[in-house]
Every structure is written in structure tokens, then in C-alpha cells.
Design a protein around this motif. Structure first.
Motif, PDB file in Angstrom:
ATOM      1  N   VAL A 170      -7.110 -17.758 -18.270  1.00 53.67           N
ATOM      2  CA  VAL A 170      -7.667 -16.287 -18.500  1.00 53.67           C
ATOM      3  C   VAL A 170      -9.313 -16.392 -17.998  1.00 53.67           C
ATOM      4  N   PRO A 171      -9.604 -15.334 -17.715  1.00 53.59           N
ATOM      5  CA  PRO A 171     -11.277 -15.377 -17.414  1.00 53.59           C
ATOM      6  C   PRO A 171     -11.840 -15.309 -18.389  1.00 53.59           C
ATOM      7  N   PHE A 172     -11.670 -14.769 -19.587  1.00 55.01           N
ATOM      8  CA  PHE A 172     -12.430 -14.597 -20.686  1.00 55.01           C
ATOM      9  C   PHE A 172     -12.254 -15.579 -22.117  1.00 55.01           C
ATOM     10  N   ALA A 173     -12.943 -15.886 -22.733  1.00 52.09           N
ATOM     11  CA  ALA A 173     -12.859 -16.550 -24.146  1.00 52.09           C
ATOM     12  C   ALA A 173     -14.001 -16.470 -24.918  1.00 52.09           C
ATOM     13  N   VAL A 174     -14.025 -16.329 -26.247  1.00 50.32           N
ATOM     14  CA  VAL A 174     -14.934 -16.171 -27.024  1.00 50.32           C
ATOM     15  C   VAL A 174     -14.845 -16.927 -28.598  1.00 50.32           C
ATOM     16  N   ILE A 175     -15.758 -17.194 -29.259  1.00 43.02           N
ATOM     17  CA  ILE A 175     -15.695 -17.741 -30.632  1.00 43.02           C
ATOM     18  C   ILE A 175     -16.353 -16.499 -31.217  1.00 43.02           C
ATOM     19  N   CYS A 204     -10.979 -16.846 -29.658  1.00 40.75           N
ATOM     20  CA  CYS A 204     -10.017 -15.679 -28.895  1.00 40.75           C
ATOM     21  C   CYS A 204     -10.182 -15.824 -27.194  1.00 40.75           C
ATOM     22  N   VAL A 205      -8.867 -15.615 -26.817  1.00 40.94           N
ATOM     23  CA  VAL A 205      -8.858 -15.580 -25.216  1.00 40.94           C
ATOM     24  C   VAL A 205      -8.127 -14.127 -24.763  1.00 40.94           C
ATOM     25  N   PHE A 206      -8.803 -13.636 -23.560  1.00 42.56           N
ATOM     26  CA  PHE A 206      -8.059 -12.552 -23.299  1.00 42.56           C
ATOM     27  C   PHE A 206      -8.297 -12.167 -21.541  1.00 42.56           C
ATOM     28  N   ASP A 207      -7.524 -11.220 -21.447  1.00 38.90           N
ATOM     29  CA  ASP A 207      -7.781 -10.710 -19.860  1.00 38.90           C
ATOM     30  C   ASP A 207      -7.642  -9.110 -19.669  1.00 38.90           C
ATOM     31  N   ASP A 208      -8.123  -8.610 -18.436  1.00 44.57           N
ATOM     32  CA  ASP A 208      -7.865  -7.245 -18.565  1.00 44.57           C
ATOM     33  C   ASP A 208      -6.541  -6.880 -17.990  1.00 44.57           C
ATOM     34  N   SER A 209      -5.935  -8.028 -17.746  1.00 47.80           N
ATOM     35  CA  SER A 209      -4.263  -7.395 -17.119  1.00 47.80           C
ATOM     36  C   SER A 209      -3.320  -7.928 -18.186  1.00 47.80           C
ATOM     37  N   PRO A 210      -2.086  -7.571 -18.316  1.00 50.89           N
ATOM     38  CA  PRO A 210      -1.099  -8.015 -19.365  1.00 50.89           C
ATOM     39  C   PRO A 210      -0.715  -9.502 -18.885  1.00 50.89           C
ATOM     40  N   GLY A 211      -0.511 -10.342 -19.734  1.00 55.15           N
ATOM     41  CA  GLY A 211      -0.108 -11.597 -19.699  1.00 55.15           C
ATOM     42  C   GLY A 211       0.486 -12.388 -20.800  1.00 55.15           C
ATOM     43  N   SER A 212       0.611 -13.551 -20.923  1.00 53.13           N
ATOM     44  CA  SER A 212       1.105 -14.429 -22.049  1.00 53.13           C
ATOM     45  C   SER A 212       0.764 -15.941 -21.871  1.00 53.13           C
ATOM     46  N   ALA A 219     -20.284 -17.762 -29.083  1.00 53.34           N
ATOM     47  CA  ALA A 219     -20.099 -18.506 -27.646  1.00 53.34           C
ATOM     48  C   ALA A 219     -19.111 -17.876 -27.045  1.00 53.34           C
ATOM     49  N   ALA A 220     -19.280 -17.649 -25.724  1.00 58.61           N
ATOM     50  CA  ALA A 220     -18.500 -16.800 -24.756  1.00 58.61           C
ATOM     51  C   ALA A 220     -18.183 -17.287 -23.420  1.00 58.61           C
ATOM     52  N   ARG A 221     -17.248 -17.137 -22.704  1.00 57.71           N
ATOM     53  CA  ARG A 221     -17.154 -17.616 -21.311  1.00 57.71           C
ATOM     54  C   ARG A 221     -16.420 -16.204 -20.608  1.00 57.71           C
ATOM     55  N   GLY A 222     -17.103 -15.669 -19.428  1.00 55.17           N
ATOM     56  CA  GLY A 222     -16.765 -14.626 -18.695  1.00 55.17           C
ATOM     57  C   GLY A 222     -17.606 -13.393 -19.204  1.00 55.17           C
ATOM     58  N   ILE A 223     -18.233 -13.434 -20.333  1.00 54.64           N
ATOM     59  CA  ILE A 223     -18.947 -12.361 -20.685  1.00 54.64           C
ATOM     60  C   ILE A 223     -20.008 -12.670 -21.530  1.00 54.64           C
ATOM     61  N   GLU A 224     -21.000 -12.049 -21.792  1.00 51.73           N
ATOM     62  CA  GLU A 224     -22.184 -12.029 -22.451  1.00 51.73           C
ATOM     63  C   GLU A 224     -22.249 -11.854 -23.986  1.00 51.73           C
ATOM     64  N   ALA A 225     -22.321 -13.134 -24.721  1.00 55.38           N
ATOM     65  CA  ALA A 225     -21.992 -13.044 -26.127  1.00 55.38           C
ATOM     66  C   ALA A 225     -23.020 -11.796 -26.619  1.00 55.38           C
TER      67      ALA A 225
END
Length: 406
Positions: free
Chosen positions: A50-55, A137-145, A67-73
Motif C-alpha cells: 500500500v502507499p501509506f503507513a503511519v505510526i 497503521c497501513v491504508f490506501d485510497d482504494s478498497p483492498g485487503s 512516523a509516516a510513509r506517503g504522507i506528512e506526519a
């Protein structure tokens, strides 16, 4: 997980956050530990594809992304946080489409007010006591699993994050403890110096008056009065020696001034200090030259204590013999070897005598119980240690190893 997260109160959880210094969120972010956290969120995103992950750290009223991946913390209110709704479940939560989940479909991170999260998965960050500090936490702007294997990987990464946070906590606690110990040692040395000064004056007067009275010809040489005077002088002398040893012990963990020190030159200085006692005991000393890194004053104190012990605890049927040598034991450590032929110390007592104020019941010789304890502290202050062994043929061998110092 075996820990029941819900069994811990919110008050307990917030106190734990304060211990970890995470209640300040992004303002507490510093040091190499957070570089490691950045790497872990990158890995989490890659593992889950996925493109996004955060603590996320959940405080009493906010969510802090440390901490963040793909977005600004960033920081948001706890009320708006998605993770704040599920982080105390105690297990990984996965939602394939947040628009279909009643817990999240109205959340501003889903509706577009803040973001447009569709796929969402998080696993809690839980302490050994059961306090949930936040989530990975990991997430995406599209449905997934994610697969069960990816879910398990997410949990392993959460454990790694807690290891880093625990390491940061222990490092900070150790730093605080060392600062308090340094301050305590400084206060102890200051107090010991002040008490020593205050006590030395009266003791010097007592000894001086006792010596004056001993020189008084009006007091018969074999009288009871003269015996009392001798006892007074001897008691004052022992008290003076104890005060000096207490002061040396208090100062033995002070600031080190490590530099190259000649072993032979230090032993010669110690011999000068103890010349009368060495001559009276008929002691013989052998010393091998070696130059080691140490604090000159503390090395002098250590050798003086060891030599004084060798004279005090000499064997009744042989003259004292002492051999002092040294050598490099590792790249950053050297060891001093002090061998005597005295009465020695039983194996079961050798560790105990390194503690302050320990005197062996079987030993009838007067002493303060501080000599070896002081030597032990000096070695430890240099990043080393003290070991006691039996000398071949009888006696005690002391191995004092020195590192780079603290």
C-alpha cells in the motif's frame, strides 16, 4: 495476543505514555530511534503493498503521527482519529472498504474532509503491562485487503516498534540515573570532605595534647595514666585513618583524568608514603614497569590501599613480599597484578570483602573494611573490575583491570 488490553484503565495508559515521553507526540521526536521508526513504516507499507503507513500515538485528546510513509506526519484530534476507535481492541483490525463499515464511513479521514481512506488495517502498539500506546497503521485510497501472512508481518513490525520505544525509554532512564548518580557522588564527596575537615581538627588536637602529656616527665612511664594516654593517642590515630579512608572511598568515583601513568613511578610514590610501615615490617617489593591509561591520583590510592593491606595482613611466620606487574589484556583494557604472601582470603569471602565496610569475623586485625571496596570502585570507575585469587604458595593476588573509564 495474550495481554488483555481493555483491563488497563485510561489513566494508567496515559501515565505510561508520559513515561515513554510520547504524550508530546511530534515535539518529542528526536535521535536515531525515530530514523528506525521511519524505516519500519516504509517496510510496513512495502509488505502490505500500500502507499501509506503511519505510526500513531493516541494521547488523551489527540492523535500524533510520529512516523509516516506517503504522507506528512501530522496531528489531529482524537475524535477524528480512526485508530482511536480500535487501538484498544488488542488485535489487528482490517477493513476492506471503510465506506462500508459503520465505524468509519462518517469519519473525516474517509469522507474526504481530511483524506479519502478506503482500505485500512492497523495493529496496536502494546507494552508488556498491557497498555496500548497507539497503532501501526497501513491504508490506501482504494478498497483492498491483506493476507494473513501480511497481517502477521504487520504484528511483527509493531513488536519491533515497541522494542525501539522500549530501548529509547531505557536509554533515557539510564541517562537520568547516571546524572543522578554523578550528582550523588559529587554531593557525597563534598559532604565527606566537609566532615573530614570538621573531624580532623579536633582529632589533631586530641593527638597533640596526648603527645604533649606523654612527654610530661611528671607522669610515670609505667603508670595507668600513661597507658590511658597511649590508648587515647592510638584511638585518635585509628579514627584519623578511618576518616581518610572514608574520604578516599567517597571520592573514588569522581571525575577521571585519564592519562598515561607509569606503574613503577606510582609504586615509588606509594613506597615513600608508607616508608615507615614497609621498613617496620621488613617488606620486599618487586615491580615491573608498565605504562597504562588511568587517573594518576586514583591509581596511587588503589596501590596504596593494596600495599597497606599486604602489610596489615602479613603472615605471622614470614616477611611480606609483594610483586606488582601489569600487561595489556585487550585493545582497550590493561590489568594490574598485585601478589602478596600474606594470610590471604578464603574463596567464599573474596566477593564479600569488595563491599563497603565488610570486615571478616575471623580477622582480628583492625581495619575499616573500606580498602578493597575503594579499590573496587576505582577499577569500576575506569570501566574495569577487581578479582581476588590465591597466590601460589599462599597469600592473596589482586587483579585490577582498567578500561577507558566512565
Amino acid at each position: 495476543m495474550s495481554i488483555e488490553v481493555g483491563s488497563r484503565s485510561e489513566t494508567q495508559r496515559l501515565l505510561t505514555l508520559e513515561r515513554y515521553s510520547l504524550a508530546d507526540g511530534l515535539s518529542g521526536r528526536e535521535g536515531t530511534y525515530y530514523e528506525d521508526l521511519d524505516n519500519l513504516v516504509v517496510l510496513a507499507a512495502d509488505v502490505c503493498r500500500v502507499p501509506f503507513a503511519v505510526i500513531n500515538i493516541i494521547t488523551a485528546d489527540q492523535q500524533h503521527q510520529i512516523a509516516a510513509r506517503g504522507i506528512e506526519a501530522s496531528v489531529c484530534s482524537r475524535e477524528d482519529s480512526m485508530c482511536a476507535q480500535v487501538f484498544r481492541y488488542g488485535h489487528t483490525v482490517m477493513v476492506e472498504d471503510c465506506l462500508e463499515d459503520p465505524r468509519f464511513r462518517g469519519n473525516p479521514f474517509v469522507t474526504g474532509e481530511i483524506a479519502e481512506v478506503r482500505f485500512y488495517a492497523s495493529t496496536p502498539l502494546i507494552t508488556a503491562e498491557g497498555d496500548a500506546l497507539g497503532t501501526l497503521c497501513v491504508f490506501d485510497d482504494s478498497p483492498g485487503s491483506i493476507t494473513p501472512q501480511q497481517s502477521r508481518s504487520l504484528e511483527i513490525l509493531a513488536t519491533q516498534i515497541m522494542d525501539i520505544l522500549n530501548l529509547q525509554l531505557r536509554t533515557r532512564e539510564l541517562s537520568t540515573a547516571l546524572q543522578e548518580l554523578k550528582r550523588s557522588n559529587e554531593l557525597l564527596a563534598e559532604f565527606a570532605g566537609r566532615v573530614s575537615h570538621d573531624l580532623q581538627g579536633p582529632l589533631t588536637s586530641i593527638r597533640g595534647f596526648a603527645e604533649m602529656l606523654e612527654d610530661d616527665t611528671a607522669i610515670p612511664a609505667r603508670s595507668t595514666s600513661r597507658k590511658y594516654l597511649e590508648r587515647i593517642g592510638a584511638s585518635a590515630g585509628r579514627m584519623t585513618a578511618m576518616i581518610e579512608e572514608l574520604l578516599a572511598f567517597a571520592r573514588s568515583n569522581g571525575t577521571l583524568r585519564v592519562q598515561p601513568v607509569s606503574l613503577a613511578a606510582t609504586v615509588r610514590a606509594v613506597q615513600d608514603d608508607l616508608a615507615a610501615a614497609i621498613s617496620a615490617a621488613g617488606a620486599r617489593l618487586e615491580v615491573e614497569e608498565f605504562v597504562g591509561q588511568a587517573d594518576p591520583t586514583q591509581l596511587h590510592t588503589l596501590l596504596q590501599n593494596l600495599l597497606q593491606n599486604a602489610l596489615n595482613y602479613r603472615h605471622p611466620h614470614r616477611s611480606p613480599r609483594v610483586r606488582i606487574s601489569a600487561g595489556q589484556s585487550a585493545e582497550d583494557r590493561w590489568c594490574l597484578k598485585f601478589e602478596d604472601n600474606g594470610i590471604g582470603i578464603a574463596p567464599e569471602d573474596r566477593q564479600r570483602v569488595l563491599e563497603p565496610l565488610v570486615r571478616l569475623e575471623s580477622n582480628a586485625i583492625a581495619g575499616t573494611g573500606l580498602g578493597l571496596a575503594t579499590c573496587n570502585r576505582i577499577a569500576q570507575a575506569h570501566g574495569g573490575f577487581l578479582e581476588l585469587e590465591e597466590t601460589e604458595g599462599g597469600g592473596l593476588t589482586i587483579l585490577a583491570c582498567f578500561g577507558s573509564g566512565s
